[in-house]
Scaffold this active site. Structure first.
Site, PDB file in Angstrom:
ATOM      1  CD  GLU A 108      -1.975  -1.872   2.377  1.00 44.01           C
ATOM      2  OE1 GLU A 108      -1.160  -1.669   3.293  1.00 44.01           O
ATOM      3  OE2 GLU A 108      -2.704  -2.869   2.315  1.00 44.01           O
ATOM      4  CE1 TYR A 167       7.631   0.823  -3.622  1.00 42.67           C
ATOM      5  CE2 TYR A 167       5.588   2.013  -3.270  1.00 42.67           C
ATOM      6  CZ  TYR A 167       6.786   1.541  -2.790  1.00 42.67           C
ATOM      7  OH  TYR A 167       7.144   1.778  -1.492  1.00 42.67           O
TER       8      TYR A 167
HETATM    9  C1  COA Z   1      10.058   6.386  -1.985  1.00 43.48           C
HETATM   10  C2  COA Z   1      11.534   6.260  -1.584  1.00 43.48           C
HETATM   11  C3  COA Z   1      11.707   5.016  -0.738  1.00 43.48           C
HETATM   12  C4  COA Z   1      12.366   6.137  -2.881  1.00 43.48           C
HETATM   13  O1  COA Z   1      13.726   5.919  -2.492  1.00 43.48           O
HETATM   14  P1  COA Z   1      14.951   6.199  -3.498  1.00 43.48           P
HETATM   15  O2  COA Z   1      16.133   5.533  -2.943  1.00 43.48           O
HETATM   16  O3  COA Z   1      15.013   7.637  -3.805  1.00 43.48           O
HETATM   17  O4  COA Z   1      14.425   5.408  -4.802  1.00 43.48           O
HETATM   18  P2  COA Z   1      15.141   5.215  -6.221  1.00 43.48           P
HETATM   19  O5  COA Z   1      16.259   6.207  -6.364  1.00 43.48           O
HETATM   20  O6  COA Z   1      15.442   3.781  -6.422  1.00 43.48           O
HETATM   21  O7  COA Z   1      13.936   5.583  -7.219  1.00 43.48           O
HETATM   22  C5  COA Z   1      13.215   6.769  -7.054  1.00 43.48           C
HETATM   23  C6  COA Z   1      12.493   7.097  -8.351  1.00 43.48           C
HETATM   24  O8  COA Z   1      11.463   8.079  -8.089  1.00 43.48           O
HETATM   25  C7  COA Z   1      11.633   9.182  -8.975  1.00 43.48           C
HETATM   26  N1  COA Z   1      11.098  10.352  -8.312  1.00 43.48           N
HETATM   27  C8  COA Z   1      11.622  11.044  -7.294  1.00 43.48           C
HETATM   28  N2  COA Z   1      10.797  12.039  -6.941  1.00 43.48           N
HETATM   29  C9  COA Z   1       9.717  11.948  -7.748  1.00 43.48           C
HETATM   30  C10 COA Z   1       8.496  12.667  -7.866  1.00 43.48           C
HETATM   31  N3  COA Z   1       8.224  13.704  -7.063  1.00 43.48           N
HETATM   32  N4  COA Z   1       7.599  12.275  -8.805  1.00 43.48           N
HETATM   33  C11 COA Z   1       7.841  11.223  -9.621  1.00 43.48           C
HETATM   34  N5  COA Z   1       8.983  10.478  -9.547  1.00 43.48           N
HETATM   35  C12 COA Z   1       9.896  10.858  -8.629  1.00 43.48           C
HETATM   36  C13 COA Z   1      13.130   9.204  -9.243  1.00 43.48           C
HETATM   37  O9  COA Z   1      13.438   9.926 -10.418  1.00 43.48           O
HETATM   38  C14 COA Z   1      13.411   7.710  -9.394  1.00 43.48           C
HETATM   39  O10 COA Z   1      12.937   7.215 -10.625  1.00 43.48           O
HETATM   40  P3  COA Z   1      13.952   6.815 -11.850  1.00 43.48           P
HETATM   41  O11 COA Z   1      14.920   5.819 -11.290  1.00 43.48           O
HETATM   42  O12 COA Z   1      13.045   6.246 -12.871  1.00 43.48           O
HETATM   43  O13 COA Z   1      14.601   8.114 -12.244  1.00 43.48           O
HETATM   44  C15 COA Z   1      12.025   7.529  -0.831  1.00 43.48           C
HETATM   45  O14 COA Z   1      11.613   8.677  -1.528  1.00 43.48           O
HETATM   46  C16 COA Z   1      11.537   7.602   0.610  1.00 43.48           C
HETATM   47  O15 COA Z   1      12.166   7.069   1.536  1.00 43.48           O
HETATM   48  N6  COA Z   1      10.397   8.279   0.822  1.00 43.48           N
HETATM   49  C17 COA Z   1       9.819   8.400   2.161  1.00 43.48           C
HETATM   50  C18 COA Z   1       9.302   7.073   2.656  1.00 43.48           C
HETATM   51  C19 COA Z   1       8.268   6.507   1.708  1.00 43.48           C
HETATM   52  O16 COA Z   1       7.445   7.220   1.149  1.00 43.48           O
HETATM   53  N7  COA Z   1       8.322   5.182   1.536  1.00 43.48           N
HETATM   54  C20 COA Z   1       7.384   4.453   0.714  1.00 43.48           C
HETATM   55  C21 COA Z   1       6.250   4.017   1.549  1.00 43.48           C
HETATM   56  S1  COA Z   1       5.079   3.038   0.597  1.00 43.48           S
END
Ligand code: COA
Length: 159
Positions: free
Chosen positions: A110, A122
């Site tokens: 989720e 995702y």
């Molecule tokens: C979601 C999260 C885990 C992603 O971690 P991360 O290490 O930055 O992930 P990755 O670098 O592997 O991938 C992130 C992707 O999102 C994209 N992205 C970042 N910000 C974005 C936005 N505002 N809108 C759309 N895409 C976005 C990046 O470009 C990247 O995509 P790409 O590889 O195709 O360029 C991180 O942002 C986080 O910890 N967020 C807070 C906790 C959270 O929301 N967890 C998920 C709960 S379900």
């Protein structure tokens, strides 16, 4: 310009990681798990917890719990200073690999409906939306999008 992928080391969660992972989650999520919950997860034979380390610092975490061949992804978080460098993507790929070894073929999670970064990630990894759970989250209240990543596409049945 996109930053290069961070060369993280991915390894299984150990009980001793619980304080660092709880601290990481508290920075990332409005309803983080407790230290105790992570210590229990490390000992749970039906779950996989993975830590991403960079220079001996915990910069990312992901976990799943398996049930009857399906895996519920529980937590995904990357330290804000290390985002958009492939950390969560690498953790999830390894989670799917290790989940596969446990006999898990379909994965679900989720996500907050407004969490664009997580939904983008995702979808890139093969998850598709399967519906909305209204007002599922608190702090702040928000709908959850239910997502699935299936090894085989579901074929609609007709009656
Ligand atoms: C979601 C999260 C885990 C992603 O971690 P991360 O290490 O930055 O992930 P990755 O670098 O592997 O991938 C992130 C992707 O999102 C994209 N992205 C970042 N910000 C974005 C936005 N505002 N809108 C759309 N895409 C976005 C990046 O470009 C990247 O995509 P790409 O590889 O195709 O360029 C991180 O942002 C986080 O910890 N967020 C807070 C906790 C959270 O929301 N967890 C998920 C709960 S379900």
């Amino acid at each position: 310009m996109k930053e290069p992928a961070l060369p993280v080391r991915i390894r299984r969660l150990a009980e001793q990681d619980a304080p660092a992972v709880a601290c990481l989650e508290a920075q990332c999520l409005s309803m983080p798990w407790s230290e105790r919950a992570f210590a229990d997860l490390a000992k749970d034979g039906n779950s996989i917890g993975l830590v991403a380390e960079w220079e001996r610092r915990v910069v990312g975490f992901a976990s799943l719990t398996g049930l009857s061949g399906e895996g519920e992804v529980n937590n995904v978080a990357t330290d804000p200073a290390f985002r958009c460098r492939g950390v969560a993507g690498a953790l999830l790929e390894e989670l799917f690999r290790q989940g596969g070894e446990m006999g898990i073929s379909d994965f679900t999670l989720e996500v907050r409906a407004g969490n664009a970064a997580a939904i983008h990630l995702y979808e890139r990894l093969g998850f598709q939306s399967a519906g909305i759970r209204p007002r599922f989250y608190e702090k702040p209240v928000e709908d959850a999008m239910i997502m699935w990543r299936r090894s085989k596409p579901t074929i609609p049945t007709s009656f």
